[in-house]
Design an enzyme around this catalytic site. Structure first.
Site, PDB file in Angstrom:
ATOM      1  N   TYR A  81       0.850  -1.191   0.000  1.00 13.10           N
ATOM      2  CA  TYR A  81       0.000   0.000   0.000  1.00 13.10           C
ATOM      3  C   TYR A  81       0.882   1.236   0.000  1.00 13.10           C
ATOM      4  O   TYR A  81       1.869   1.307   0.727  1.00 13.10           O
ATOM      5  CB  TYR A  81      -0.887  -0.006   1.245  1.00 13.10           C
ATOM      6  CG  TYR A  81      -1.759   1.215   1.405  1.00 13.10           C
ATOM      7  CD1 TYR A  81      -2.845   1.432   0.555  1.00 13.10           C
ATOM      8  CD2 TYR A  81      -1.506   2.144   2.410  1.00 13.10           C
ATOM      9  CE1 TYR A  81      -3.659   2.552   0.718  1.00 13.10           C
ATOM     10  CE2 TYR A  81      -2.318   3.263   2.572  1.00 13.10           C
ATOM     11  CZ  TYR A  81      -3.390   3.465   1.722  1.00 13.10           C
ATOM     12  OH  TYR A  81      -4.193   4.564   1.881  1.00 13.10           O
ATOM     13  N   ASP A 176       9.194   2.737  -0.216  1.00 13.85           N
ATOM     14  CA  ASP A 176       8.168   3.423   0.564  1.00 13.85           C
ATOM     15  C   ASP A 176       8.376   3.034   2.026  1.00 13.85           C
ATOM     16  O   ASP A 176       7.979   1.941   2.445  1.00 13.85           O
ATOM     17  CB  ASP A 176       6.775   3.031   0.061  1.00 13.85           C
ATOM     18  CG  ASP A 176       5.672   3.734   0.839  1.00 13.85           C
ATOM     19  OD1 ASP A 176       5.959   4.301   1.910  1.00 13.85           O
ATOM     20  OD2 ASP A 176       4.522   3.710   0.364  1.00 13.85           O
ATOM     21  N   LYS A 204       4.276   9.253   8.590  1.00 17.00           N
ATOM     22  CA  LYS A 204       3.971   8.744   9.938  1.00 17.00           C
ATOM     23  C   LYS A 204       4.964   9.242  11.001  1.00 17.00           C
ATOM     24  O   LYS A 204       4.795  10.343  11.494  1.00 17.00           O
ATOM     25  CB  LYS A 204       3.829   7.221   9.896  1.00 17.00           C
ATOM     26  CG  LYS A 204       2.676   6.826   8.955  1.00 17.00           C
ATOM     27  CD  LYS A 204       2.170   5.409   9.080  1.00 17.00           C
ATOM     28  CE  LYS A 204       0.889   5.261   8.289  1.00 17.00           C
ATOM     29  NZ  LYS A 204       0.979   4.523   7.037  1.00 17.00           N
TER      30      LYS A 204
HETATM   31  C1  LIG Z   1       0.277   4.945   5.641  1.00 18.98           C
HETATM   32  C2  LIG Z   1       1.046   4.639   4.404  1.00 18.98           C
HETATM   33  C3  LIG Z   1       1.004   5.464   3.274  1.00 18.98           C
HETATM   34  C4  LIG Z   1       0.038   6.624   3.146  1.00 18.98           C
HETATM   35  O1  LIG Z   1       0.318   7.630   4.057  1.00 18.98           O
HETATM   36  P1  LIG Z   1      -0.890   8.645   4.443  1.00 18.98           P
HETATM   37  O2  LIG Z   1      -0.215   9.646   5.335  1.00 18.98           O
HETATM   38  O3  LIG Z   1      -1.938   7.821   5.108  1.00 18.98           O
HETATM   39  O4  LIG Z   1      -1.371   9.256   3.168  1.00 18.98           O
HETATM   40  C5  LIG Z   1       1.841   5.193   2.219  1.00 18.98           C
HETATM   41  N1  LIG Z   1       2.683   4.140   2.256  1.00 18.98           N
HETATM   42  C6  LIG Z   1       2.758   3.317   3.329  1.00 18.98           C
HETATM   43  C7  LIG Z   1       3.731   2.203   3.324  1.00 18.98           C
HETATM   44  C8  LIG Z   1       1.930   3.524   4.423  1.00 18.98           C
HETATM   45  O5  LIG Z   1       1.994   2.682   5.461  1.00 18.98           O
END
Ligand SMILES: *Cc1c(COP(=O)(O)O)cnc(C)c1O
Length: 365
Positions: A81, A176, A204
């Site tokens: 994701y 990511d 995060k």
């Molecule tokens: C949470 C998450 C996102 C998206 O971040 P948001 O601040 O919710 O838009 C993208 N990549 C990973 C791996 C995530 O865990």
């Protein structure tokens, strides 16, 4: 919330920043300070661009990769994701070579067909995509330690293999690390696996609970972004001073000597206790972790693929989840989500959680 909710050091920093101004719509010094800390922890990162969310950072990384390589296709992995950008809301059609089909309504097929889907921990599925579409592939985007199909650890050589394929075909490798960054280790998953991506995406933890995302990479790639380069990227609230203050204060806390050792040891104790509870109750249940990123599974052994994650007993998970809620333990409400250990979790919390899990497992056996 790696330092726990409403940590006084973070609250004090937010309050100081708020008194100076909530937003300037212009760069501020705290933004540079946080960028410098990221550059120190991630050796290949020479430039950082802040956004307001992980979604925005991943979306901008894709645009940058496409602009830099002048190619349209991107490779992502089923079950990974990267937020809600259109190109990334795509999972596999049938077979690794199939063009992606959107996994959300509202994503045009014309866009989804530029997203190619591979299988995590299956290098052959990526090789096949490069063999068929190598000259169209701008980047491979991957969660180096995925936490969005529950926690999956990279098989030995998998991420190094991606690095090799990308370099060979002139595509960028994008890690990511929105979830794994500053959580599995201070230097993220890339520090643990010793593989260097071209671009890193953060979020995060670096916002300390406020809305933040960031893209980092070498100057040669990053300077393709506006205003120096032709790839447009901007945001009125990007690098917002309140978010920067919360992020910097959180970084202070997690960079303190011993913080990560304690986080890792506390999470290890929890995971060991959960595994013991699984063994004692005879339920197909286990847990694993890296640093403060952990997964628990309705499986006898930790999964290594998206397909194995899908083999969990979902009905039993639901009963376990609600039993744990009754016990006062709020787990992620899905068998495909990882969970996070924080510096605020002490030995007593760990013991209480293990005891609750033991009773809950007995109840769902
Ligand atoms: C949470 C998450 C996102 C998206 O971040 P948001 O601040 O919710 O838009 C993208 N990549 C990973 C791996 C995530 O865990």
């Amino acid at each position: 919330m790696i330092a726990g909710h409403s940590h006084p050091h973070v609250l004090a920093a937010v309050e100081r920043a708020a008194r100076r101004g909530l937003s300037f719509g212009a760069p501020n010094t705290m933004e540079s300070e946080l960028a410098e800390r990221i550059c120190t922890l991630f050796p290949q990162v020479e430039r950082v661009r802040f956004t307001s969310s992980g979604t925005e950072a991943a979306m901008s990384a894709l645009r940058l990769a496409r602009g830099y390589t002048r190619r349209d296709a991107v490779v992502k992995f089923e079950g990974c994701y990267h937020g809600t950008a259109d190109s990334l809301l795509v999972k596999a059609g049938s077979g690794a070579l199939a063009f992606g089909t959107p996994s959300s309504a509202g994503v045009p097929d014309d866009l989804a067909r530029h997203t190619l889907v591979a299988q995590y921990n299956d290098l052959a599925s990526v090789e096949a995509l490069f063999a068929a579409h190598g000259e169209r592939i701008a980047c491979v985007i991957v969660e180096p330690m995925p936490g969005n199909m529950n926690l999956i650890l990279p098989a030995p050589g998998f991420l190094a293999g991606l690095r090799e394929l990308c370099s060979k075909h002139g595509a960028l490798l994008v890690f990511d690390e929105v979830m794994s960054g500053f959580r599995v280790a201070l230097g993220g998953a890339q520090q643990l696996v010793d593989v260097v991506p071209d671009l890193s995406v953060f979020g995060k933890v670096i916002g300390g609970g406020m809305p933040v995302g960031a893209i980092g990479g070498p100057a040669g790639v990053m300077e393709m972004m506006a205003p120096l380069g032709p790839v447009y990227q901007a945001g009125t609230l990007s690098g917002n001073p309140i978010a920067m203050a919360a992020g910097l204060a959180t970084m202070d806390l997690i960079a303190e000597p011993g913080f990560f050792e304690r986080l890792d040891a506390g999470c290890a104790r929890l995971v060991d206790g959960l595994n013991a509870a699984g063994r004692e109750t005879g339920v197909a249940f286990c847990a694993q972790h890296r640093g403060g990123l952990a997964g628990l599974y309705m499986l006898a052994t930790p999964p290594a693929s998206f397909a194995q994650v899908q083999q969990q007993d979902v009905e039993r998970f639901k009963r376990f989840y609600h039993r744990m809620l009754d016990e006062g333990v709020y787990l992620p409400p899905s068998p495909v989500e990882a969970f996070f250990f924080s510096g605020a979790h002490g030995d007593a919390d760990v013991d209480a959680t293990i005891a609750a899990a033991s009773r809950a497992l007995r109840a769902v056996a």
